[in-house]
Design an enzyme around this catalytic site. Structure first.
Site, PDB file in Angstrom:
ATOM      1  N   ARG A  33       0.722  -1.693   0.064  1.00  0.00           N
ATOM      2  CA  ARG A  33       0.167  -0.209  -0.079  1.00  0.00           C
ATOM      3  C   ARG A  33       0.733   1.356  -0.141  1.00  0.00           C
ATOM      4  O   ARG A  33       0.067   2.779   0.093  1.00  0.00           O
ATOM      5  CB  ARG A  33      -0.731  -0.002   0.866  1.00  0.00           C
ATOM      6  CG  ARG A  33      -1.785  -0.487   0.994  1.00  0.00           C
ATOM      7  CD  ARG A  33      -2.194  -1.118   2.324  1.00  0.00           C
ATOM      8  NE  ARG A  33      -1.530  -1.438   2.707  1.00  0.00           N
ATOM      9  CZ  ARG A  33      -2.124  -2.412   4.556  1.00  0.00           C
ATOM     10  NH1 ARG A  33      -3.735  -2.125   5.364  1.00  0.00           N
ATOM     11  NH2 ARG A  33      -1.272  -3.021   4.987  1.00  0.00           N
ATOM     12  N   ARG A  42      -6.419  -1.153  -6.019  1.00  0.00           N
ATOM     13  CA  ARG A  42      -7.407  -1.583  -4.798  1.00  0.00           C
ATOM     14  C   ARG A  42      -8.608  -0.447  -4.583  1.00  0.00           C
ATOM     15  O   ARG A  42      -9.162  -1.152  -3.761  1.00  0.00           O
ATOM     16  CB  ARG A  42      -6.047  -0.912  -3.049  1.00  0.00           C
ATOM     17  CG  ARG A  42      -5.692  -2.704  -2.954  1.00  0.00           C
ATOM     18  CD  ARG A  42      -6.625  -3.968  -2.377  1.00  0.00           C
ATOM     19  NE  ARG A  42      -6.706  -3.857  -1.281  1.00  0.00           N
ATOM     20  CZ  ARG A  42      -7.949  -3.394  -0.868  1.00  0.00           C
ATOM     21  NH1 ARG A  42      -9.546  -3.582  -1.909  1.00  0.00           N
ATOM     22  NH2 ARG A  42      -8.397  -3.415   0.624  1.00  0.00           N
TER      23      ARG A  42
END
Ligand code: CP3
Length: 347
Positions: A33, A42
């Site tokens: 991330r 995502r």
């Protein structure tokens, strides 16, 4: 059959403790991330959905190799994927991390676990491995991975991340036969799963025992070591195994005894001391504190130099963090770290 290409790449050579031109470096969670590209994907797909789309999983795996110039790729997947076909209700819930809706707490729960063939059920991972190898085109080796028996068992028993692992430990205090049965079953599945990743093209494998640091040395020896050892012993010959754990400075002798070509060291022990403890007849991986990547690049470089000094040009050091890249880490600091490793270790 292990794939023979790239055998002389510095990463694979270091796994075998051969002399290399520079210290190879890669990072756990290098595809996560902290990267914009990943966050953009995502926003469109769930985490499990991404894992199950081999084209996207391959793309996510290759991106950090190009961006960071690291010396190995690690397949985009998760240690918990192997639990889903057991029918325990795995869910990656927003914010809280993964949960298991039907955790295993006793013999009946163990009997209810579905049997499955890892050759068939997890084929999306193998497909992603194949696509990634094709996309990497032999630029760097690809690492496959799985959770170690203890870390997977504790997830299965606790049902989520845990602070004290009370349910897991209670199971081996009160029903050791259930514990041993569960660990044996997991070990067999993990071994098959890793060998399938190897058959699909993974050139090394890492076993993540992220939570082993909560164990007493005696409990590790009795309740965990035999299973980790059986997984490692069952890996396709010729393919290096990296044995990773955290918080295990006091367990390193036992971890070494479980096997593996490369032993992961975290930052809670100095690399020279950790290496001396596991023995210089095995390679080591580590061990920068992941939080050090929040320091200014000059300080990062100083700390990289310290780790390299402690490795002392001994063959068999793979540079890595002591644990995964944290989600808020600045990408340019990661790039600075990789450059520092390459520059400062050039022989
Ligand atoms: O290293 C890589 O880049 C490859 C991919 C990878 C993931 N998980 C992707 C992931 C690897 C090697 C893992 C291993 C893993 N997964 C471990 C062992 C390593 C470690 O960090 O200790 C563990 C314990 C898990 C279980 C897991 N998966 C947790 C606890 C979480 C939630 C916490 C978190 O970091 O988000 C996950 C989710 C997960 N696995 C994400 C990724 C990229 C984030 C999912 C998202 O996009 O929201």
């Amino acid at each position: 059959m292990p794939n023979r290409s790239l055998q002389n790449h510095p990463f694979l050579a270091a796994c075998r403790r051969e002399a290399v031109r520079y210290t190879p470096v890669w990072l756990m969670r290098q595809a996560g991330r902290y990267m914009e590209d990943y966050r953009a994907l995502r926003a469109q797909y769930g985490f499990l959905e991404l894992c199950k789309k081999p084209d996207l999983a391959a793309e996510i795996t290759v991106t950090p190799v190009e961006r960071l110039k690291v010396d190995a790729a690690i397949i985009f997947a998760d240690i918990l994927l192997i639990l889903e076909p057991m029918g325990v209700g795995l869910e990656y819930s927003k914010g809280d991390g993964p949960v298991i809706h039907r955790p295993v707490r006793n013999g009946k729960d163990l009997d209810d676990l579905k049997d499955f063939d890892p050759n068939k059920e997890l084929s999306f991972v193998y497909e992603a491995v194949k696509k990634t190898r094709a996309a990497l085109d032999d630029r760097v080796p690809l690492i496959g991975f799985a959770g170690a028996p203890f870390t997977l068992a504790s997830y299965l028993i606790e049902g989520a991340g845990s602070r004290n692992y009370t349910h897991a430990k209670k199971l081996y205090y009160t029903a050791p036969e259930v514990w041993h049965c569960l660990l044996q079953r997991l070990s067999q599945l993990i071994t098959k799963y890793l060998n399938c990743q190897i058959a699909a093209g993974a050139q090394a494998v890492q076993l993540f025992d992220s939570w082993a640091g909560c164990l007493t040395p005696g409990d590790y020896e009795h309740f965990v070591l035999p299973y980790t050892r059986s997984v490692i012993a069952g890996i396709t010959p010729g393919v290096p195994v990296i044995s990773f754990s955290t918080g295990t400075a006091g367990l390193l002798k036992h971890i070494r005894a479980a096997g593996g070509d490369v032993i992961g060291l975290d930052w809670r022990i100095n690399l020279d001391e950790g290496w001396a403890t596991v023995g210089h007849d095995v390679a080591v991986q580590g061990n920068l504190d992941p939080v050090a990547l929040f320091a200014p690049p000059k300080e990062i470089r100083r700390r990289v130099a310290d780790v390299l000094d402690r490795a002392g040009n001994r063959p068999g050091h793979i540079f890595n963090l002591g644990h995964g890249v944290l989600p808020e880490t600045p990408v340019d600091h990661v790039i600075a770290m990789v450059e520092a490793v390459h520059e400062l270790s050039a022989r």
